[in-house]
Motif scaffolding. Sequence first.
Motif, short mmCIF file in Angstrom:
data_model
loop_
_atom_site.label_atom_id
_atom_site.label_comp_id
_atom_site.label_asym_id
_atom_site.label_seq_id
_atom_site.Cartn_x
_atom_site.Cartn_y
_atom_site.Cartn_z
N VAL A 282 -7.13 -3.60 4.43
CA VAL A 282 -6.43 -2.82 3.40
C VAL A 282 -7.36 -1.84 2.69
CG1 VAL A 282 -4.74 -4.63 3.00
CG2 VAL A 282 -6.81 -4.58 1.63
N THR A 283 -8.65 -1.94 2.91
CA THR A 283 -9.58 -1.01 2.28
C THR A 283 -9.35 0.39 2.82
OG1 THR A 283 -11.21 -2.79 2.09
CG2 THR A 283 -12.01 -0.53 1.83
N ASN A 284 -9.09 1.32 1.93
CA ASN A 284 -8.86 2.73 2.29
C ASN A 284 -7.67 2.89 3.24
OD1 ASN A 284 -11.14 3.50 0.76
ND2 ASN A 284 -12.48 3.10 2.52
N ASN A 285 -6.70 2.00 3.17
CA ASN A 285 -5.51 2.10 4.03
C ASN A 285 -4.28 1.89 3.14
OD1 ASN A 285 -3.34 1.62 5.89
ND2 ASN A 285 -4.85 1.13 7.47
N PHE A 286 -3.68 2.99 2.71
CA PHE A 286 -2.59 2.93 1.75
C PHE A 286 -1.36 2.24 2.33
CE2 PHE A 286 1.09 4.63 -0.52
CZ PHE A 286 0.72 4.37 -1.83
N ALA A 287 -1.05 2.48 3.60
CA ALA A 287 0.14 1.89 4.21
C ALA A 287 0.02 0.36 4.28
CB ALA A 287 0.34 2.47 5.62
N ASN A 288 -1.17 -0.12 4.59
CA ASN A 288 -1.37 -1.57 4.62
C ASN A 288 -1.26 -2.18 3.22
OD1 ASN A 288 -1.79 -1.25 7.32
ND2 ASN A 288 -3.92 -1.97 7.33
N LYS A 289 -1.72 -1.45 2.22
CA LYS A 289 -1.59 -1.92 0.84
C LYS A 289 -0.11 -2.00 0.44
CE LYS A 289 -6.04 -0.08 -0.76
NZ LYS A 289 -6.71 0.87 -1.68
N VAL A 290 0.67 -1.01 0.85
CA VAL A 290 2.10 -1.03 0.55
C VAL A 290 2.77 -2.24 1.21
CG1 VAL A 290 4.29 0.16 0.96
CG2 VAL A 290 2.30 1.44 0.15
N PHE A 291 2.40 -2.51 2.47
CA PHE A 291 2.97 -3.67 3.15
C PHE A 291 2.64 -4.95 2.39
CE2 PHE A 291 2.37 -7.30 5.92
CZ PHE A 291 3.59 -7.38 6.59
N ASN A 292 1.37 -5.12 2.01
CA ASN A 292 0.99 -6.34 1.28
C ASN A 292 1.73 -6.46 -0.04
OD1 ASN A 292 -0.74 -6.89 3.36
ND2 ASN A 292 -2.59 -7.00 2.10
N TYR A 293 1.93 -5.32 -0.72
CA TYR A 293 2.66 -5.36 -1.99
C TYR A 293 4.11 -5.77 -1.79
CZ TYR A 293 5.44 -3.58 -5.85
OH TYR A 293 6.36 -3.47 -6.87
N ARG A 294 4.77 -5.16 -0.81
CA ARG A 294 6.17 -5.48 -0.57
C ARG A 294 6.33 -6.93 -0.09
NH1 ARG A 294 9.31 -0.84 0.38
NH2 ARG A 294 11.07 -2.30 0.66
N LEU A 295 5.37 -7.40 0.70
CA LEU A 295 5.41 -8.78 1.17
C LEU A 295 5.23 -9.75 0.00
CD1 LEU A 295 5.44 -10.36 4.02
CD2 LEU A 295 3.02 -10.69 3.57
N SER A 296 4.29 -9.42 -0.89
CA SER A 296 4.02 -10.32 -2.03
C SER A 296 5.19 -10.38 -2.99
CB SER A 296 2.74 -9.87 -2.76
OG SER A 296 2.93 -8.61 -3.38
N ARG A 297 5.96 -9.27 -3.11
CA ARG A 297 7.15 -9.29 -3.97
C ARG A 297 8.14 -10.34 -3.51
NH1 ARG A 297 10.77 -5.57 -4.57
NH2 ARG A 297 11.09 -5.90 -6.79
N GLY A 298 8.32 -10.45 -2.19
CA GLY A 298 9.23 -11.46 -1.69
C GLY A 298 8.61 -12.85 -1.67
N ARG A 299 7.31 -12.92 -1.38
CA ARG A 299 6.65 -14.22 -1.25
C ARG A 299 6.49 -14.92 -2.59
NH1 ARG A 299 2.12 -16.60 -1.81
NH2 ARG A 299 1.12 -14.76 -2.69
N GLN A 300 6.47 -14.16 -3.70
CA GLN A 300 6.27 -14.80 -4.99
C GLN A 300 7.43 -15.70 -5.39
OE1 GLN A 300 7.99 -13.84 -8.09
NE2 GLN A 300 9.44 -12.60 -6.96
N THR A 301 8.57 -15.58 -4.68
CA THR A 301 9.71 -16.45 -5.00
C THR A 301 9.36 -17.92 -4.76
OG1 THR A 301 10.59 -16.10 -2.76
CG2 THR A 301 11.42 -14.68 -4.52
N VAL A 302 8.61 -18.21 -3.72
CA VAL A 302 8.26 -19.60 -3.44
C VAL A 302 7.24 -20.10 -4.45
CG1 VAL A 302 6.43 -19.10 -1.75
CG2 VAL A 302 7.69 -21.26 -1.62
N GLU A 303 6.33 -19.24 -4.89
CA GLU A 303 5.38 -19.63 -5.93
C GLU A 303 6.12 -19.93 -7.24
OE1 GLU A 303 2.32 -20.22 -5.49
OE2 GLU A 303 1.78 -19.21 -3.63
N CYS A 304 7.09 -19.10 -7.57
CA CYS A 304 7.88 -19.34 -8.78
C CYS A 304 8.69 -20.62 -8.67
CB CYS A 304 8.80 -18.16 -9.05
SG CYS A 304 7.95 -16.66 -9.59
N SER A 305 9.19 -20.90 -7.48
CA SER A 305 9.97 -22.13 -7.27
C SER A 305 9.12 -23.36 -7.54
CB SER A 305 10.52 -22.17 -5.85
OG SER A 305 11.39 -21.10 -5.60
#
Length: 410
Positions: A282-305
Amino acid sequence: MATLDQILIDLDSESETEDLVLLYSLSRKRKKSKRSAYLGARSTRGEFLLTEEVPDNVFSGCFRLNRMQFDEVHKLIKSDITGRECNAQKPMRSEEKLAVCLRYLATGDMFKTIAASYRMGERTVSNIVSQVCDALWLRLQPIYMPTPSKELWEDVSLQFERKWQLYNCVGAIDGKHICIRKPIHSGSSFYNYKQYFSVVLMATVDAHYRFTTIDVGSMGRFSDGNVFFNSRLGTMLHNGSLELPDSKPLPGQNEVTPYVFVGDEAFPLMPNLMRPYPKLRVTNNFANKVFNYRLSRGRQTVECSFGILSTRFRVYKRPFECKLETIDKIIKATTVLHNYLRTKVVQSNSVEEDDELMTTHSDSNLVPLQQNRIRGSRQAFLIREKFKDCFSSAQGSVEWQRRAVENGHY
């Protein structure tokens, strides 16, 4: 030292024998009546009587269910926990059994202290918790955690798309170590990488923080890969028997993409399981950073659960000291009760209480699994690239993702 039976055999005088028998019987009666007087006051001085007097907010705080929910759950499990009359004695009320179990789940107090409050034996409390947890799972699971089907996965995917803008997602997955006291004669079987004894809870959740599948009881010593692949979900994902919906194109694409679960670095990259890009990618790769962000938005549901679960049921705040089979029953009962309460929140559109419960605490005994270093297949890498391209395209992007990435949320 000679026993009373031996003394009676050695005595020649019938009168002396009768006197000793009388003294022995009187001593037994005195001991029994003293114990019965304490336990017999349960119906007049036990803590369960207070539940009829306390305000509604105190009732909810003690049992995590309000009075209406308590009555609803009680009706579902009443036939399973109602005892039979024995020796002309009335059995314990089923409402009191449910109250004792919920008190333990909500507070995590020792069986000994709960027994003293409710004026019953410690073993009785242990048996009640086991019995009621069995009944809760038996009656609530078919309603609030049904067996996964194609229709269920489609509904979960629609939830994630509407609420979290995550496409072709059928759930977030995570596993947690639950701290326990070392089981007898278990050696290091339950000793985990965090250097304490544990069992593993592997779970998937939907977009509203409800558990869709759980796998309970894996030994803490197993690595993250072993825990996942030996779980029922991992086995079904591997052999393709999970009945996921048919693949469909992502927004802005023509080629079909399979439905996936989203997880963290503890899980391997698979065609039906997406994990974030590693830090070096993800270093110096904006598209990969966007993917990680969008993935973490959905993945945080299990952490909240998990956060809601451990905050609502404080039995998770201290090491379990029960038998392993009882621990499994408790975990199943708390997860299905969690789903019951979350469903009520979703139906009433009330989120204030659970917003407070989502705050995770450092003293929680739900500890993440160790990171996984298993390399994914070429197909899995290509599928992740499709998701990355979708999230960066005009059809699949969201307006706030650039601002979030620039603020370091990836």
